[in-house]
Design an enzyme around this catalytic site. Sequence first.
Site, PDB file in Angstrom:
ATOM      1  N   GLU A  49      58.627  30.817 -75.639  1.00 31.37           N
ATOM      2  CA  GLU A  49      58.288  32.233 -75.557  1.00 31.37           C
ATOM      3  C   GLU A  49      58.324  32.735 -74.105  1.00 31.37           C
ATOM      4  O   GLU A  49      57.701  32.135 -73.227  1.00 31.37           O
ATOM      5  CB  GLU A  49      56.899  32.454 -76.191  1.00 31.37           C
ATOM      6  N   THR A  94      61.765  38.508 -79.618  1.00 36.14           N
ATOM      7  CA  THR A  94      61.924  37.182 -80.249  1.00 36.14           C
ATOM      8  C   THR A  94      62.827  37.270 -81.478  1.00 36.14           C
ATOM      9  O   THR A  94      63.655  36.392 -81.712  1.00 36.14           O
ATOM     10  CB  THR A  94      60.571  36.609 -80.713  1.00 36.14           C
ATOM     11  N   HIS A 121      52.884  34.644 -74.128  1.00 35.86           N
ATOM     12  CA  HIS A 121      53.325  35.994 -74.512  1.00 35.86           C
ATOM     13  C   HIS A 121      52.553  37.029 -73.711  1.00 35.86           C
ATOM     14  O   HIS A 121      51.353  36.882 -73.492  1.00 35.86           O
ATOM     15  CB  HIS A 121      53.090  36.202 -76.014  1.00 35.86           C
ATOM     16  N   ASP A 140      63.304  32.572 -75.039  1.00 37.76           N
ATOM     17  CA  ASP A 140      63.802  33.607 -75.961  1.00 37.76           C
ATOM     18  C   ASP A 140      64.198  34.902 -75.245  1.00 37.76           C
ATOM     19  O   ASP A 140      65.139  35.574 -75.622  1.00 37.76           O
ATOM     20  CB  ASP A 140      62.823  33.868 -77.118  1.00 37.76           C
TER      21      ASP A 140
HETATM   22  C1  GP9 Z   1      55.213  37.145 -82.355  1.00 38.26           C
HETATM   23  C2  GP9 Z   1      56.257  36.553 -81.495  1.00 38.26           C
HETATM   24  C3  GP9 Z   1      56.354  37.239 -80.189  1.00 38.26           C
HETATM   25  O1  GP9 Z   1      55.273  36.717 -83.668  1.00 38.26           O
HETATM   26  O2  GP9 Z   1      57.462  36.545 -82.138  1.00 38.26           O
HETATM   27  O3  GP9 Z   1      56.984  38.427 -80.318  1.00 38.26           O
HETATM   28  P1  GP9 Z   1      57.842  39.123 -79.150  1.00 38.26           P
HETATM   29  O4  GP9 Z   1      57.017  40.272 -78.668  1.00 38.26           O
HETATM   30  O5  GP9 Z   1      58.108  38.146 -78.071  1.00 38.26           O
HETATM   31  O6  GP9 Z   1      59.070  39.585 -79.842  1.00 38.26           O
HETATM   32 MN    MN Z   2      59.199  36.401 -77.656  1.00 36.47          MN
END
Ligand code: GP9
Ligand code: MN
Length: 621
Positions: free
Chosen positions: A259, A301, A416, A475
Amino acid sequence: MDVTSMIQKVPSAQNRDRWIYLFSVLLLCLKISILYKWGFQISVQSFWEAILLEFTTLGSLLAIFSLGFLSKRHRTKIFFTIHLLLTAILYGNVLYYRFYIDFVTVPVLFQFKNVGGLSQSTLELIKFYDVFLFLDVILLFIMAKHRLFKQYSLSIPKKVGKTVIPFLIIVPILLSCFFHSGFWNQSYDKELIVKSLGLYYYHMFDIYQNSKSSMKSVLADGSEVKEIERYVKKKREHDPLSELHGVAKGKNVIVIFLESTQEFVMDREIDGQEITPFLNEFKKESLYFPNFYHQTAQGKTSDAEFILDNSLYPLSGGSVFVRRTNNHFVALPEILKQHQYYSASFHGNDAFFWNREIAYQTFGYDRFFSKEDYDVTEENSINYGLKDIDFFKQSLPYLSQLPEPYYAKFLTLTNHFPFLLDPEDQLISAPETEQNMVNRYFTTVRYEDEAIKNFFDDIKQSDIYDNSIFVLFGDHYGISKSYNDALGEVLGYQITPKDDMELQKVPLFIHIPGIKGQEVTTVGGQMDLRATILDLLGISEPEEALSFGKSLLTHDKNRFVAFRDGSFTTNKYSYIEHTCYSKKTGKKVKRNFCSPYFSDIQKELNYSDKVINGDLLRFLE
Ligand code: GP9
Ligand code: MN
């Protein structure tokens, strides 16, 4: 113009309406003009471009507010409501832009919860000085309430009203469309559209584009498929098989999404402590790709997931996961199913987030382990959900029960925005820039690294390790351009536009037990992941798929990585904000060095949009 007619008496209510109309338009215009420069950093290249932008904005406001005159009553209230609404739209854009450096699109409104909603992420973006953005609203309210200016009558001669206002509404927009004619073909470059049309016409254009794209799938008849097929075939023609082709035949594929992890954290220390101690060692035992870029857009993501599984570009507005789950796709789980693979995704957040539970069905996943499959408590969760260390711990028993071979995708979460961490999980000290958000980022990346380390420690104890290959990649960015000053402080240099593109690099590791580690310097992007995985498994892209990626393990000097806004990079040049740079010297170079790529990049982005908006893959079955 007859000046005396300007000061003749008009009925008082009508007079107030006119003053409110005038002030609403002028105040809002002034506010937006300031924000174009300081809030949105729109790069206008010339004086005329700046003037056109002012006048198209003024024209749009005159047009919108003029609608109030259609009503015979309550005009002041109507103008005030319009003013409030337009201010809310403006402020929504300001907040969104602060983190995403992008403008709101209609689909973003439908994925409101996924871009932070009313959570801590959004609160983090609100600044105390934002109150100034509402001063005009207060001023107008006072004006209307206390009937200021009532002694000055504002009379506009009919002739002027009928000519000047329509002139101001129509002529600037026509001139601007002529001046920026390119935006019709590059409707994914949102800054260019805002620059050409002004913010409010941009939103109208966006609504038009979205309704057009919804119609596209109804109207598509498959006639465009041939052209796209030809392009895709030509792109792959003459590609030699890579040396590692088929080396992982029949193995499990375990993909870990890191992430918000950007490449600059690798081999970097804060206060003498490594940010990614495990990954720094892991890369020596893996194929490591230091020139790998994320290609995501507003779907974050979910875009990274979409690109990995489909090797198509994300949409420039919104997420395919939210907008296009009724389409037919030929996604990686489906391709692998033809080779007896089982597919599962693991994620410690709610199943509805990014519409995953539906999107996964569309893409052919057999099982989605989401929040409800985990034991999530106050202690073991933070921010969006389960902490990474607990996530991997609790996932292992599920993983070991999957039928082999499988494709298993793990989406980490702790790193995140806004990068929150409990004190006991903080394993390094944070840098001390003025931006706490940036400081915290390094501590959550360090935590994520620990979680990955634990995962590998555990998995090496089981026979899963030897039967699998592991693909780990970032990502998308974690620190957006808005925080360049603080980030530059940590990185030790001042970040310029050309560095911005380099900062979109995310780490990619392909770990194949038994295969020696090496650095693969190929310039590539997330679009290439699927082709690379299939290459290693010895599986070829099916005939009924249209995809634009190329295995990162094959040599091709004409490679390019295209980004959603039309910018791109190759091994020698980068094209950023309509300027060509040499990667070697970092200096601007003549446009002709970049221009050979223009046509293919525009084609690819448009073809990919056509495939998605026209649901074209259904014609290839
Ligand atoms: C939340 C994760 C993070 O389920 O996918 O989301 P993002 O904001 O990075 O798209
Ligand atoms: Mn993400």
